[in-house]
Design a protein around this motif. Structure first.
Motif: not given
Length: 189
Positions: A53, A72, A75-81
């Motif tokens: 992260l 998509r 977003g589904d994996a919550g990878l903000s980086h």
């Protein structure tokens, strides 16, 4: 549909020895990484997990459908980086000059050679990589397939090095990363 690359929808990721690739790309923690010609992002998502992260991952491809699918998945994996962008790297990049530590170009250089677009992409990558930055290129071994493209399109490590060297890169390592794939790592000098 416009801007559809030769190999759109195909990925070599299932053929790669991910452990060997990860070991070759280390260290990655905290780096700025570019997945050049990311497609639907199989390599991108692996890079995001491996680098953690505290890294920043940019994924770029001209194939809109693939990039939208990757967004998509991000977003589904919550990878903000991780950020995915639609762009033709052979025309340059909007990333800042000397802002990337590591660039991965997985099984794309041979397609760009066939399309006559490889010089533009290599110029963009040379501009974007930091001094001492690494360009990691995964390519199919120069032998008959399948899997992969016809042998005539494949690049031997020597041909790849000859192609990349004029853009300010020096070969530092070649290693197998699967039964049909090799990894060449270049340093920006």
């Amino acid at each position: 549909m416009k801007n559809v690359p030769i190999a759109a929808g195909k990925s070599s990721f299932g053929l790669v020895d991910t452990q060997a690739l990860r070991e070759a790309l280390e260290p990655m923690e905290g780096l700025v990484i570019l997945d050049a010609a990311c497609g639907a992002g199989n390599y991108t998502l692996a890079l995001a997990r491996w680098a953690g992260l505290h890294s920043r991952i940019y994924a770029v491809d001209l194939w809109e459908e693939g990039v939208f699918e990757l967004r998509r998945r991000i977003g589904d994996a919550g990878l903000s980086h991780v950020q995915a962008h639609v762009a033709d790297l052979s025309q340059g990049t909007t990333l800042a000059q000397e802002s990337v530590d590591l660039c991965l170009a997985a099984t794309v250089i041979h397609d760009l050679v066939a399309d006559g677009k490889v010089e533009g992409m290599l110029k963009a990558l040379a501009r974007t990589l930091k001094k001492e930055g690494r360009l990691a290129v995964v390519e199919f071994e120069k032998k008959p397939g399948p899997p992969g493209p016809p042998e005539a399109l494949r690049l031997s490590p020597e041909a790849l090095s000859t192609l990349v060297r004029p853009f300010g890169f020096s070969l530092t390592e070649i290693r197998p990363v699967g039964e049909a794939l090799y990894l060449a790592i270049f340093a920006k000098v």
